[in-house]
Design a protein around this motif. Sequence first.
Motif, PDB file in Angstrom:
ATOM      1  N   ARG A 149       0.827  -1.241   0.100  1.00  0.00           N
ATOM      2  CA  ARG A 149      -0.177   0.149  -0.107  1.00  0.00           C
ATOM      3  C   ARG A 149       0.853   1.224   0.026  1.00  0.00           C
ATOM      4  NH1 ARG A 149      -2.847  -2.944  -1.912  1.00  0.00           N
ATOM      5  NH2 ARG A 149      -4.291  -4.163  -1.127  1.00  0.00           N
ATOM      6  N   GLN A 176       2.447   1.833  -3.352  1.00  0.00           N
ATOM      7  CA  GLN A 176       1.179   2.413  -4.257  1.00  0.00           C
ATOM      8  C   GLN A 176       1.013   4.031  -3.995  1.00  0.00           C
ATOM      9  OE1 GLN A 176      -2.041  -0.183  -3.772  1.00  0.00           O
ATOM     10  NE2 GLN A 176      -1.334  -1.502  -5.732  1.00  0.00           N
ATOM     11  N   ASP A 177       0.877   4.155  -2.801  1.00  0.00           N
ATOM     12  CA  ASP A 177       0.271   5.566  -2.717  1.00  0.00           C
ATOM     13  C   ASP A 177       1.012   6.372  -1.482  1.00  0.00           C
ATOM     14  OD1 ASP A 177      -2.221   4.806  -3.912  1.00  0.00           O
ATOM     15  OD2 ASP A 177      -3.067   3.613  -2.306  1.00  0.00           O
ATOM     16  N   THR A 197       4.114   8.593   0.356  1.00  0.00           N
ATOM     17  CA  THR A 197       5.141   9.331  -0.163  1.00  0.00           C
ATOM     18  C   THR A 197       6.632   8.764   0.105  1.00  0.00           C
ATOM     19  OG1 THR A 197       5.653  10.208   2.019  1.00  0.00           O
ATOM     20  CG2 THR A 197       3.902  11.682   0.553  1.00  0.00           C
TER      21      THR A 197
END
Length: 71
Positions: free
Chosen positions: A41, A44-45, A47
Amino acid sequence: MSKDLSDADSRDGLEDGSFALPDERKCPILDVAHVRNALARVAQDGTAQEQKTVRAAVEKRYPSLKESDKD
């Protein structure tokens, strides 16, 4: 089998140390299944800083999963 953390009540009972991002109570790392999910996760998303923080928390809690040890 992994603990189901899909609802707030399940997550509320966990200590901050159960999360790779404890300030936000994100990315639970209770077991290897949750670790894999957290890493996926955040890749993917997350920073760049979140990715580093999650990786460090994973390696601290599960030293055998250190990225530098992989082939």
